[in-house]
Enzyme design. Structure first.
Site, PDB file in Angstrom:
ATOM      1  N   ASP A  13     -61.851  59.570  92.798  1.00 29.51           N
ATOM      2  CA  ASP A  13     -60.924  60.698  92.842  1.00 29.51           C
ATOM      3  C   ASP A  13     -60.973  61.540  91.562  1.00 29.51           C
ATOM      4  O   ASP A  13     -61.429  61.081  90.514  1.00 29.51           O
ATOM      5  CB  ASP A  13     -59.489  60.189  93.006  1.00 29.51           C
TER       6      ASP A  13
ATOM      7  N   HIS B  76     -61.896  56.262  90.122  1.00 28.78           N
ATOM      8  CA  HIS B  76     -61.738  57.633  89.653  1.00 28.78           C
ATOM      9  C   HIS B  76     -62.968  58.125  88.911  1.00 28.78           C
ATOM     10  O   HIS B  76     -63.747  57.325  88.375  1.00 28.78           O
ATOM     11  CB  HIS B  76     -60.483  57.750  88.775  1.00 28.78           C
TER      12      HIS B  76
END
Length: 229
Positions: free
Chosen positions: A48, A191
């Protein structure tokens, strides 16, 4: 599910730095030293909050270890760093929508949610990332209003089965251990920006291969990890 992963304290990397990194990075998509000889199952690796100045390092690590992943990009960063979005696609990654500014969407009205999603769809497409078919709601927060907007844009909502906790300062060892809990069809949250996540990639690849698992795509039909099309 509300949680914070350091985004607000992370300054935006300059566009010039990002472009320079993209130009100098050497992607090695075809090198796959840790790929399983046979795939007895597939898992979804997701990252992300990109693209960022760290994207090139992440793509290099994934490519060098024969892994593909889904990159859930924020619209504001896709608009700022289009070269990085193109680099994700060139490296064989899939690009998903992660809202434009990463707000708590469940606290917003339908028009605001629509703006967050539609602007991101447009920014990713304009950057060369195609039109996303997958959507990850910030913080994993969802409700009926959000689901209605997702349906309007033909998006499949993707949460996760395993949280690596990399947003919370997890060590490389802890991130690798989290990936070790994945089973066939499951998805892990990671992430784009933590250095420990990039460092974990080679060990995640080796671990998956040892268990006969391969990195797959996330099906827009089922929301589960499957063999790449």
């Amino acid at each position: 599910m509300s949680r914070r992963r350091g985004l607000l304290s992370r300054p935006l990397t300059s566009a010039l730095t990002a472009v320079a990194l993209a130009a100098t990075g050497t992607l090695a998509l075809h090198a796959a030293p840790a790929r399983a000889a046979s795939c007895y199952g597939y898992v979804g690796l997701t990252f992300d909050d990109g693209p960022s100045g760290n994207t090139t390092a992440l793509l290099n690590a994934l490519g060098q270890n024969g892994l593909r992943a889904t990159m859930f990009n924020e619209g504001r960063y896709a608009a700022a760093y289009p070269a990085q979005v193109r680099a994700e696609v060139a490296a064989g990654m899939w690009v998903g929508d992660h809202s434009y500014t990463h707000p708590h969407l469940t606290r917003l009205g339908q028009a605001q949610i629509d703006s967050e999603i539609s602007r991101t769809q447009q920014a990713i497409a304009a950057a060369g990332g195609g039109t996303p078919r997958l959507f990850r709601p910030p913080y994993g927060e969802t409700n009926a209003t959000l689901k209605a907007v997702e349906a309007k844009y033909g998006l499949r909502e993707i949460i996760w089965d395993v949280d690596s906790q990399d947003w919370n300062g997890a060590s490389t060892d802890a991130i690798v251990a989290a990936a070790g809990r994945l089973t066939n069809g499951q998805i892990i949250l990671m992430h784009d920006w933590p250095a420990n996540t990039v460092a974990a990639v080679p060990r995640i690849a080796q671990q998956l291969a040892s268990r006969g698992l391969c990195a797959g795509m996330i099906s827009p039909q089922t929301g589960r990890a499957v063999a790449p099309a």
